[in-house]
Design a protein around this motif. Structure first.
Motif, short mmCIF file in Angstrom:
data_model
loop_
_atom_site.label_atom_id
_atom_site.label_comp_id
_atom_site.label_asym_id
_atom_site.label_seq_id
_atom_site.Cartn_x
_atom_site.Cartn_y
_atom_site.Cartn_z
N HIS A 168 17.83 40.57 -34.80
CA HIS A 168 17.32 39.26 -34.37
C HIS A 168 18.17 38.71 -33.22
O HIS A 168 17.67 38.17 -32.24
CB HIS A 168 17.33 38.29 -35.54
N ALA A 169 19.51 38.86 -33.32
CA ALA A 169 20.40 38.36 -32.27
C ALA A 169 20.20 39.11 -30.97
O ALA A 169 20.25 38.51 -29.89
CB ALA A 169 21.85 38.47 -32.74
N ARG A 170 19.96 40.42 -31.05
CA ARG A 170 19.72 41.20 -29.83
C ARG A 170 18.39 40.84 -29.17
O ARG A 170 18.25 40.91 -27.97
CB ARG A 170 19.73 42.70 -30.14
N ALA A 171 17.41 40.44 -30.00
CA ALA A 171 16.08 40.11 -29.48
C ALA A 171 16.08 38.77 -28.72
O ALA A 171 15.19 38.51 -27.92
CB ALA A 171 15.07 40.05 -30.61
N ARG A 172 17.07 37.94 -28.96
CA ARG A 172 17.13 36.64 -28.29
C ARG A 172 17.41 36.75 -26.86
O ARG A 172 17.93 37.18 -26.10
CB ARG A 172 18.17 35.74 -28.94
#
Length: 172
Positions: A168-172
């Protein structure tokens, strides 16, 4: 053998000790403790998420959870003052194995126990019985042994939560 599958890669407090054998009672106690730690961590992490949408949570339940969180924090601080955590080292933890940086070279097939502190909010370690697979260039690799089915399930859940947050953090 490198840890494979969903992994937790981080720098965490870790202690290692050689231990030739494990009693049934000792293993049962460690696995129960691991389950308690992993369930508490899941609860703390879910509370943190839900606190953003507190309007959906009953106000009394939110207050009770906040009090429990504060109690855990205070108890954790008392424990930290009495017994300092081990030094944090780079680790990679998977469902079946762990690798960590170490100044020690450990012979393959050496058995022992790893104390791994997953969160500064919970100063209680996972107690992981291991067997060393290899040790080279300052990195020790070990397979997890004697994990109870329930402890293994809770470990897998924790690893998946970490993986999901990282994605999720990488997708931001």
């Amino acid at each position: 053998m490198q840890p494979t599958g969903v992994q937790l890669s981080s720098s965490l407090p870790l202690k290692w000790q050689i231990k030739d054998s494990f009693s049934t009672e000792e293993l049962a106690d460690w696995m129960h403790g691991n389950i308690v730690v992993l369930q508490a961590l899941a609860s703390l992490e879910s509370f943190t998420k839900e606190s953003d949408t507190e309007s959906r949570i009953d106000h009394n339940v939110a207050r009770l959870e906040a009090k429990i969180d504060l109690t855990l924090k205070l108890v954790g601080e008392l424990l930290r003052r009495q017994t300092p955590l081990p030094v944090a080292v780079p680790i990679v933890l998977s469902s079946a194995a762990i690798a960590w940086q170490s100044t020690q070279n450990v012979a393959p097939q050496t058995k022992g126990v790893v104390w791994l502190y997953l969160s500064p909010r919970l100063p209680w370690p996972l107690m992981l019985p291991v067997e060393i697979i290899g040790s080279q260039d300052g990195k020790v690799r070990a397979k997890l042994t004697h994990m109870s089915e329930e402890a293994q399930e809770w470990l897998d859940r924790a690893l998946f939560r970490h993986h999901r947050r990282a994605v999720h953090a990488r997708a931001r």
